[in-house]
Design an enzyme around this catalytic site. Structure first.
Site, PDB file in Angstrom:
ATOM      1  N   GLY A  93      -5.350  -6.068   4.221  1.00  0.00           N
ATOM      2  CA  GLY A  93      -6.217  -7.170   4.634  1.00  0.00           C
ATOM      3  C   GLY A  93      -7.501  -6.746   5.310  1.00  0.00           C
ATOM      4  N   ALA A  94      -8.486  -7.653   5.286  1.00  0.00           N
ATOM      5  CA  ALA A  94      -9.750  -7.493   6.025  1.00  0.00           C
ATOM      6  C   ALA A  94      -9.590  -8.163   7.396  1.00  0.00           C
ATOM      7  CB  ALA A  94     -10.889  -8.134   5.238  1.00  0.00           C
TER       8      ALA A  94
ATOM      9  N   ASN B  84     -11.660 -10.589   8.848  1.00  0.00           N
ATOM     10  CA  ASN B  84     -12.349 -11.846   9.163  1.00  0.00           C
ATOM     11  C   ASN B  84     -11.403 -13.051   9.241  1.00  0.00           C
ATOM     12  OD1 ASN B  84     -11.955 -11.680   6.397  1.00  0.00           O
ATOM     13  ND2 ASN B  84     -13.839 -12.762   5.901  1.00  0.00           N
TER      14      ASN B  84
ATOM     15  N   LEU C 126      -0.292   3.541 -11.955  1.00  0.00           N
ATOM     16  CA  LEU C 126      -0.540   2.343 -12.772  1.00  0.00           C
ATOM     17  C   LEU C 126      -0.069   1.048 -12.127  1.00  0.00           C
ATOM     18  CD1 LEU C 126      -0.067   3.300 -16.526  1.00  0.00           C
ATOM     19  CD2 LEU C 126      -2.151   2.597 -15.347  1.00  0.00           C
TER      20      LEU C 126
ATOM     21  N   GLU D  89     -10.021  -8.743  -3.891  1.00  0.00           N
ATOM     22  CA  GLU D  89     -10.875  -9.795  -3.318  1.00  0.00           C
ATOM     23  C   GLU D  89     -11.949  -9.095  -2.506  1.00  0.00           C
ATOM     24  OE1 GLU D  89     -10.781 -12.983  -3.839  1.00  0.00           O
ATOM     25  OE2 GLU D  89      -8.912 -13.103  -4.951  1.00  0.00           O
TER      26      GLU D  89
ATOM     27  N   CYS E 281     -16.752 -13.890   3.096  1.00  0.00           N
ATOM     28  CA  CYS E 281     -17.104 -13.200   1.855  1.00  0.00           C
ATOM     29  C   CYS E 281     -17.911 -14.074   0.902  1.00  0.00           C
ATOM     30  CB  CYS E 281     -15.837 -12.715   1.168  1.00  0.00           C
ATOM     31  SG  CYS E 281     -14.618 -14.017   0.967  1.00  0.00           S
TER      32      CYS E 281
ATOM     33  N   LYS F   6     -17.721  -9.894 -11.876  1.00  0.00           N
ATOM     34  CA  LYS F   6     -18.407  -8.597 -11.740  1.00  0.00           C
ATOM     35  C   LYS F   6     -17.702  -7.746 -10.667  1.00  0.00           C
ATOM     36  CE  LYS F   6     -22.828 -10.820 -12.328  1.00  0.00           C
ATOM     37  NZ  LYS F   6     -24.260 -10.730 -12.140  1.00  0.00           N
TER      38      LYS F   6
ATOM     39  N   GLU G 263      -6.663 -15.384  -6.214  1.00  0.00           N
ATOM     40  CA  GLU G 263      -5.693 -15.850  -5.229  1.00  0.00           C
ATOM     41  C   GLU G 263      -5.693 -17.376  -5.290  1.00  0.00           C
ATOM     42  OE1 GLU G 263      -6.739 -13.765  -1.502  1.00  0.00           O
ATOM     43  OE2 GLU G 263      -5.076 -12.421  -1.973  1.00  0.00           O
TER      44      GLU G 263
HETATM   45  P1  NAD Z   1     -12.863  -2.743   4.490  1.00  0.00           P
HETATM   46  O1  NAD Z   1     -12.975  -2.473   3.048  1.00  0.00           O
HETATM   47  O2  NAD Z   1     -13.560  -1.834   5.431  1.00  0.00           O
HETATM   48  O3  NAD Z   1     -11.334  -2.710   4.943  1.00  0.00           O
HETATM   49  C1  NAD Z   1     -10.364  -3.567   4.362  1.00  0.00           C
HETATM   50  C2  NAD Z   1      -8.988  -2.972   4.550  1.00  0.00           C
HETATM   51  O4  NAD Z   1      -8.879  -1.770   3.789  1.00  0.00           O
HETATM   52  C3  NAD Z   1      -8.641  -2.600   5.985  1.00  0.00           C
HETATM   53  O5  NAD Z   1      -7.298  -2.971   6.207  1.00  0.00           O
HETATM   54  C4  NAD Z   1      -8.800  -1.090   5.981  1.00  0.00           C
HETATM   55  O6  NAD Z   1      -7.995  -0.435   6.942  1.00  0.00           O
HETATM   56  C5  NAD Z   1      -8.325  -0.744   4.584  1.00  0.00           C
HETATM   57  N1  NAD Z   1      -8.823   0.525   4.033  1.00  0.00           N
HETATM   58  C6  NAD Z   1      -9.952   1.195   4.355  1.00  0.00           C
HETATM   59  N2  NAD Z   1     -10.081   2.282   3.568  1.00  0.00           N
HETATM   60  C7  NAD Z   1      -9.020   2.290   2.723  1.00  0.00           C
HETATM   61  C8  NAD Z   1      -8.591   3.157   1.662  1.00  0.00           C
HETATM   62  N3  NAD Z   1      -9.308   4.215   1.300  1.00  0.00           N
HETATM   63  N4  NAD Z   1      -7.454   2.846   1.003  1.00  0.00           N
HETATM   64  C9  NAD Z   1      -6.739   1.754   1.320  1.00  0.00           C
HETATM   65  N5  NAD Z   1      -7.074   0.911   2.325  1.00  0.00           N
HETATM   66  C10 NAD Z   1      -8.210   1.183   3.015  1.00  0.00           C
HETATM   67  O7  NAD Z   1     -13.325  -4.249   4.687  1.00  0.00           O
HETATM   68  P2  NAD Z   1     -13.496  -5.048   6.057  1.00  0.00           P
HETATM   69  O8  NAD Z   1     -14.693  -4.492   6.766  1.00  0.00           O
HETATM   70  O9  NAD Z   1     -12.188  -5.101   6.764  1.00  0.00           O
HETATM   71  O10 NAD Z   1     -13.788  -6.529   5.550  1.00  0.00           O
HETATM   72  C11 NAD Z   1     -15.057  -6.992   5.220  1.00  0.00           C
HETATM   73  C12 NAD Z   1     -15.239  -7.020   3.722  1.00  0.00           C
HETATM   74  O11 NAD Z   1     -14.199  -7.769   3.124  1.00  0.00           O
HETATM   75  C13 NAD Z   1     -16.517  -7.684   3.263  1.00  0.00           C
HETATM   76  O12 NAD Z   1     -17.105  -6.931   2.231  1.00  0.00           O
HETATM   77  C14 NAD Z   1     -16.058  -9.024   2.728  1.00  0.00           C
HETATM   78  O13 NAD Z   1     -16.905  -9.578   1.766  1.00  0.00           O
HETATM   79  C15 NAD Z   1     -14.716  -8.675   2.171  1.00  0.00           C
HETATM   80  N6  NAD Z   1     -13.862  -9.862   2.083  1.00  0.00           N
HETATM   81  C16 NAD Z   1     -13.591 -10.393   0.848  1.00  0.00           C
HETATM   82  C17 NAD Z   1     -12.796 -11.530   0.732  1.00  0.00           C
HETATM   83  C18 NAD Z   1     -12.502 -12.158  -0.601  1.00  0.00           C
HETATM   84  O14 NAD Z   1     -11.586 -12.952  -0.677  1.00  0.00           O
HETATM   85  N7  NAD Z   1     -13.222 -11.851  -1.661  1.00  0.00           N
HETATM   86  C19 NAD Z   1     -12.270 -12.115   1.880  1.00  0.00           C
HETATM   87  C20 NAD Z   1     -12.558 -11.549   3.106  1.00  0.00           C
HETATM   88  C21 NAD Z   1     -13.347 -10.419   3.197  1.00  0.00           C
END
Ligand code: NAD
Length: 487
Positions: A148-149, A151, A242, A248, A282, A454, A461
């Site tokens: 998860g992210a 936000n 695979l 997201e 996002c 893209k 989801e």
């Molecule tokens: P991030 O990519 O830095 O981190 C997301 C998650 O990935 C964290 O849990 C982090 O610990 C983990 N992570 C980091 N490096 C990894 C790796 N190499 N392998 C596996 N996991 C790893 O993103 P963030 O800063 O937490 O969130 C902000 C971003 O998320 C923004 O770009 C936003 O647009 C996006 N976002 C997208 C959605 C959507 O539904 N499309 C929703 C919310 C946020």
């Protein structure tokens, strides 16, 4: 005062790691450490896999209606504990209470409720082929990882676990290291509701723990929410075994305001789509294309409302509608983009600086910021900023603005404001984005699939189709007559 230390949540309970390694979590509105969390070391990682295997065996053996009943209990508990959980989200993320109180827990609970309802309705097919026939079964994948992210931490955990658990899978979830508590609370609620131990496990840590999940051969699927760059790494690593993936990712979404639009409504949408959750969403419409005939009216109203109606401060104050950004580092990143906007020739209509509100003087706040005189090739117009920074651009011609709106490698969301019903649909059908709004912006009910075109994502989801992403189809051919064989 000592702060609490949270362990990983494995097999239905908290489990101590062996290395003793922890990380600190800060409240973004106060810059104070509020608790520590143990990092999932090798011992925890192995335990998580064993636990999920056992959890999967028990959970997948239940009927969908039994699973549904248990998940609906979890939904009821989530709703009962709304305020307690919303407070967790406010302290972890810095977002305003007035949002978390009515959005974060509720939209998470809605999605689990939606998939709990759908699970018993998922059916296979049967078809005669001559005297023989085949039928299909929708079987769960096994152990799914969620990453998860920061936000919408609890909402993301719900959006990933809802369909995964409804379909009979076990989950190992890793929340962002910035906001780890919401997922633990959800794990406790699942246990209280009757989800068997091991079905939903929470492992804690940063990229390294994420990498372990994406590479582990016992895991069948990774559902990831985060940045585009991280998503690419996750997918590359998942390819090693695979694994199925749902991605997201980020966006740089356009909102097109035509000259027959209700301008006040369009300003509301632009403000919601840039300043809600202090811009850390996002799907934000960070590129606002306004028709030249209503441009002045639009920016005049936008400036007035932004300067008069936004209240930054202690996010727990119910009057506050602009919270703190997630971290000092992120605040600096956002301010860096603002500097770049000025250097590249955009004009600041309002905002542009860090904020230090009296009720939260140490928080990582940034003023709601609007740039005008923007050009399509400016950094602020091209790159995702993930903060309260809006770029306003002018357009004249419908075809031209569609081409400009689509000129990006991202395609998460898009919006159109116009009273012309034919134009609304004609334009939205040409915009390259997975989540679109007409005369609205940002709503995302459980029923509606969400995901990006893209480089903004893969898979969806929410919505009916998501359940298919957590199952695999088994085809079974049944012979009704003797086999004809040349041997
Ligand atoms: P991030 O990519 O830095 O981190 C997301 C998650 O990935 C964290 O849990 C982090 O610990 C983990 N992570 C980091 N490096 C990894 C790796 N190499 N392998 C596996 N996991 C790893 O993103 P963030 O800063 O937490 O969130 C902000 C971003 O998320 C923004 O770009 C936003 O647009 C996006 N976002 C997208 C959605 C959507 O539904 N499309 C929703 C919310 C946020």
């Amino acid at each position: 005062m000592t702060t609490p230390v949270y362990e990983n949540f494995i097999n239905g309970h908290f489990l101590k790691n062996q290395t003793g390694d922890t990380f600190a979590v800060k409240n973004p509105a106060t810059d104070e450490v509020i608790y520590h969390v143990e990092i999932a070391d090798e011992f925890i990682q192995n335990a998580a896999i064993e636990s999920a295997k056992q959890g999967f065996a028990a959970w997948s053996a239940m009927t969908p209606i039994e699973r549904s009943r248990i998940l609906l209990k979890a939904v009821a508990i989530l709703r009962e504990r709304n305020d307690e959980l919303a407070k967790v989200e406010v302290l972890d993320t810095g977002k305003p209470w007035q949002e978390a109180e009515c959005v974060d827990v509720e939209t998470g609970a809605d999605v689990i409720e939606y998939f709990a309802g759908l699970a018993p309705a998922q059916v296979g097919q049967q078809q005669m082929v001559g005297n023989d026939f085949y039928y299909t079964r929708k079987e769960p994948l096994g152990i799914c990882a969620g990453i998860g992210a920061w936000n919408y931490p609890l909402q993301i955990a719900c959006w990933k676990s809802g369909p995964a658990l409804a379909a009979g899978n076990a989950v190992i979830f890793k929340p962002s290291e910035e906001t780890p508590l919401g997922a633990i609370k959800l794990a406790e609620i699942f246990i209280e509701a009757g989800v068997p131990a091991g079905v939903f496990n929470v492992v804690q840590g940063a990229a390294e723990v994420g990498q372990w999940l994406t590479a582990n051969p016992n895991i069948e699927k990774v559902s990831f929410t985060g940045e585009v760059g991280t998503g690419k790494k996750v997918m590359a690593s998942a390819a090693g075994s695979l694994k199925d993936v749902t991605m997201e990712l980020g966006g740089k979404s356009p909102l097109l305001v035509f000259d027959d639009a209700d301008v006040s409504q369009a300003v509301s949408a632009a403000m919601l789509g840039n300043f809600y959750t202090q811009g850390e969403i996002c799907t934000n419409c960070t590129r606002i294309y306004v028709h030249k005939n209503v441009y002045q009216q639009f920016i005049d109203e936008l400036k007035t409302r932004t300067e008069q109606n936004i209240i930054a401060g202690d996010p727990m104050d119910p009057e506050v509608n602009l919270g703190a950004l997630i971290s000092k580092k992120h605040q600096e990143l956002v301010l860096g983009y603002i500097d770049k906007g000025i250097q590249e020739g955009a004009t600041l209509l309002t905002g542009g600086k860090a904020l230090s509100p009296a009720s939260a003087p140490s928080g990582y706040f940034v003023e709601p910021t609007v740039f005008v005189d923007c050009k399509d090739d400016m950094t602020i117009v091209k790159e995702e900023i993930f903060g309260p920074v809006m770029s306003v651009l002018v357009f004249d011609d419908e075809d031209d603005v569609i081409q400009r709106a689509n000129d990006t490698h991202l395609g998460l969301a898009a919006g159109v404001f116009t009273k012309d019903i034919q134009r609304a649909h004609r334009v939205i059908h040409q915009l390259q984005a997975g989540i679109c709004w007409i005369n609205s912006y940002g709503n995302s009910p459980a029923e509606m699939p969400v995901g990006g075109y893209k480089q903004s994502g893969i898979g969806r989801e929410n919505g009916i189709e998501t359940l298919d992403h957590y199952t695999q189809t088994k085809s079974i051919y049944v012979g009704m007559s003797n086999i004809e064989s040349p041997f």
